[in-house]
Design an enzyme around this catalytic site. Structure first.
Site, PDB file in Angstrom:
ATOM      1  N   TYR A 155       0.679  -1.093  -0.090  1.00 12.41           N
ATOM      2  CA  TYR A 155      -0.100  -0.081   0.239  1.00 12.41           C
ATOM      3  C   TYR A 155       0.914   1.322  -0.020  1.00 12.41           C
ATOM      4  O   TYR A 155       0.827   2.009  -0.793  1.00 12.41           O
ATOM      5  CB  TYR A 155      -0.977  -0.099   1.215  1.00 12.41           C
ATOM      6  CG  TYR A 155      -1.902   1.016   1.053  1.00 12.41           C
ATOM      7  CD1 TYR A 155      -3.029   1.156   0.454  1.00 12.41           C
ATOM      8  CD2 TYR A 155      -1.943   2.064   2.038  1.00 12.41           C
ATOM      9  CE1 TYR A 155      -3.961   1.890   0.170  1.00 12.41           C
ATOM     10  CE2 TYR A 155      -2.674   3.154   2.146  1.00 12.41           C
ATOM     11  CZ  TYR A 155      -4.091   3.242   1.257  1.00 12.41           C
ATOM     12  OH  TYR A 155      -4.984   4.086   1.246  1.00 12.41           O
ATOM     13  N   PRO A 185      -5.105  11.618   1.745  1.00  9.79           N
ATOM     14  CA  PRO A 185      -5.899  11.825   3.018  1.00  9.79           C
ATOM     15  C   PRO A 185      -5.329  11.065   4.299  1.00  9.79           C
ATOM     16  O   PRO A 185      -4.478  10.141   4.047  1.00  9.79           O
ATOM     17  CB  PRO A 185      -7.201  10.674   2.860  1.00  9.79           C
ATOM     18  CG  PRO A 185      -7.177  10.778   1.161  1.00  9.79           C
ATOM     19  CD  PRO A 185      -5.672  10.900   0.831  1.00  9.79           C
TER      20      PRO A 185
HETATM   21  N1  LIG Z   1     -10.430   5.118   4.024  1.00  9.11           N
HETATM   22  C1  LIG Z   1      -9.344   5.918   4.279  1.00  9.11           C
HETATM   23  O1  LIG Z   1      -8.885   6.086   5.372  1.00  9.11           O
HETATM   24  C2  LIG Z   1      -8.151   6.000   2.986  1.00  9.11           C
HETATM   25  C3  LIG Z   1      -7.074   6.951   3.513  1.00  9.11           C
HETATM   26  C4  LIG Z   1      -6.275   7.337   2.547  1.00  9.11           C
HETATM   27  C5  LIG Z   1      -6.570   7.100   1.167  1.00  9.11           C
HETATM   28  N2  LIG Z   1      -7.494   6.431   0.791  1.00  9.11           N
HETATM   29  C6  LIG Z   1      -7.774   5.984  -0.550  1.00  9.11           C
HETATM   30  O2  LIG Z   1      -8.898   6.560  -0.917  1.00  9.11           O
HETATM   31  C7  LIG Z   1      -9.478   5.557  -2.047  1.00  9.11           C
HETATM   32  C8  LIG Z   1     -10.854   5.274  -1.755  1.00  9.11           C
HETATM   33  O3  LIG Z   1     -10.647   4.470  -0.478  1.00  9.11           O
HETATM   34  P1  LIG Z   1     -12.138   4.076   0.358  1.00  9.11           P
HETATM   35  O4  LIG Z   1     -12.121   4.166   1.620  1.00  9.11           O
HETATM   36  O5  LIG Z   1     -13.284   4.516  -0.425  1.00  9.11           O
HETATM   37  O6  LIG Z   1     -12.059   2.458  -0.075  1.00  9.11           O
HETATM   38  P2  LIG Z   1     -13.431   1.489  -0.679  1.00  9.11           P
HETATM   39  O7  LIG Z   1     -12.623   0.195  -0.432  1.00  9.11           O
HETATM   40  O8  LIG Z   1     -14.486   1.835   0.225  1.00  9.11           O
HETATM   41  O9  LIG Z   1     -13.444   1.750  -2.208  1.00  9.11           O
HETATM   42  C9  LIG Z   1     -12.634   1.411  -3.164  1.00  9.11           C
HETATM   43  C10 LIG Z   1     -13.351   1.012  -4.210  1.00  9.11           C
HETATM   44  O10 LIG Z   1     -12.366   0.906  -5.343  1.00  9.11           O
HETATM   45  C11 LIG Z   1     -13.239  -0.253  -6.050  1.00  9.11           C
HETATM   46  N3  LIG Z   1     -12.073  -0.936  -6.892  1.00  9.11           N
HETATM   47  C12 LIG Z   1     -11.075  -1.897  -6.464  1.00  9.11           C
HETATM   48  N4  LIG Z   1     -10.534  -2.329  -7.116  1.00  9.11           N
HETATM   49  C13 LIG Z   1     -10.821  -2.091  -8.188  1.00  9.11           C
HETATM   50  C14 LIG Z   1     -10.538  -2.167  -9.753  1.00  9.11           C
HETATM   51  N5  LIG Z   1      -9.370  -3.066 -10.067  1.00  9.11           N
HETATM   52  N6  LIG Z   1     -11.280  -1.584 -10.644  1.00  9.11           N
HETATM   53  C15 LIG Z   1     -12.239  -0.356 -10.383  1.00  9.11           C
HETATM   54  N7  LIG Z   1     -12.570  -0.456  -9.052  1.00  9.11           N
HETATM   55  C16 LIG Z   1     -11.933  -0.878  -8.059  1.00  9.11           C
HETATM   56  C17 LIG Z   1     -14.009  -0.969  -5.039  1.00  9.11           C
HETATM   57  O11 LIG Z   1     -14.810  -1.865  -5.475  1.00  9.11           O
HETATM   58  C18 LIG Z   1     -14.424   0.029  -4.286  1.00  9.11           C
HETATM   59  O12 LIG Z   1     -15.813   0.221  -4.660  1.00  9.11           O
HETATM   60  C19 LIG Z   1      -8.483   4.427  -2.232  1.00  9.11           C
HETATM   61  O13 LIG Z   1      -7.481   4.615  -3.233  1.00  9.11           O
HETATM   62  C20 LIG Z   1      -7.732   4.306  -0.942  1.00  9.11           C
HETATM   63  O14 LIG Z   1      -6.600   3.936  -1.003  1.00  9.11           O
HETATM   64  C21 LIG Z   1      -8.490   5.741   1.711  1.00  9.11           C
END
Ligand SMILES: NC(=O)c1ccc[n+]([C@@H]2O[C@H](COP(=O)([O-])OP(=O)(O)OC[C@H]3O[C@@H](n4cnc5c(N)ncnc54)[C@H](O)[C@@H]3O)[C@@H](O)[C@H]2O)c1
Length: 251
Positions: A155, A185
């Protein structure tokens, strides 16, 4: 260069996920058409329905960011149904909770393929039409894990790569009216985050608050304005100050 149209077509990958609840809502509230793309088509459809139920404009699309063919098929579908996009938000991502020795090469590469090569595929595919319009916005959802490092190496490496990809693309989009930025974030209030981490955040982050998806959405919506034209190649930390004061490492 000013925005060519007031209502933009914004393609959001991973639009069915937790953070995109806030991103989609804020982009739609700003008057944009949100093209909700996700591996999970049902989640993309639900995201689009939430927007239309609230009076906004949205369409769902199926997308696998780890497939060149899927990205090309998405482009064909979007061009046919909507026309060119003016902004791309790369939010699709996975968090593989593995330490180094738990990974095999395939699982490590799988994470990189989605979190890093995925955005590369989308930018390569849709970048030219942004350039043709003389204005565009690319937003990569990275993470503070890409800035500080993290105990889950696939990651952290993928997000560090994504932030550096963002900076590196300044050359490709030089003088085109297209900006490229990363939003990094901290811990955001989504299902990706386990309760133990939420509790830690409230104790350790200077704001004593977990970041909300709506705050991420508000920042993304701002980046789509002309007022944000000079924000380019940035890692925009939105973490309550976490990066400055605590380690993401659990040992
Ligand atoms: N939640 C947090 O605290 C956090 C913090 C920092 C960064 N992020 C980043 O923010 C983004 C969104 O995170 P989130 O919390 O909404 O996660 P989440 O798991 O709720 O959503 C991720 C989405 O990506 C989709 N996905 C996964 N693989 C895929 C693929 N091969 N093709 C298309 N879609 C695909 C999933 O179906 C899901 O709907 C991510 O990139 C994550 O790394 C999240």
């Amino acid at each position: 260069m000013t925005r060519p149209v007031s209502s933009l077509n914004v393609l959001v990958t991973g639009a069915g996920g937790g953070m995109c609840v806030g991103i989609n809502a804020r982009l739609a509230a700003a008057g944009h058409t949100v093209l909700c793309a996700d591996l999970n088509l049902a989640a993309a459809e639900a995201a689009a329905e939430r927007i239309t139920a609230a009076g906004g404009r949205a369409l769902p699309f199926e997308l696998n960011v780890s497939s060149d063919e899927s990205v090309a098929a998405l482009h064909a579908a979007v061009s046919e149904q909507v026309g060119p996009i003016q902004a791309l938000v790369n939010a699709a991502g996975i968090l593989d909770r593995k330490y180094l020795q738990d990974h095999d090469t395939a699982s490590f590469q799988f994470a990189l393929d989605i979190n890093l090569t995925g955005p590369f595929r989308l930018i390569r595919e849709f970048g030219p039409e942004l350039v043709e319009q003389g204005w565009g916005r690319i937003i990569n959802i990275s993470s503070i894990a890409g800035v500080t490092g993290y105990h889950y190496p696939s990651y952290a490496a993928s997000k560090a790569g994504l932030s550096n990809l963002t900076r590196s693309l300044l050359v490709d989009f030089w003088g085109t009216g297209v900006t490229v930025n990363s939003i990094c974030p901290g811990v955001v209030d989504t299902a990706m985050v386990i309760q133990e981490v939420r509790d830690q955040v409230k104790k350790k982050v200077p704001t004593e608050q977990i970041v909300t998806p709506e705050e991420i959405g508000a920042l993304a919506a701002f980046l789509l304005t002309d007022d944000a034209r000079s924000i380019n190649g940035a890692d925009l930390l939105i973490d309550g100050g976490a990066t400055q004061v605590f380690s993401l490492f659990d040992r």
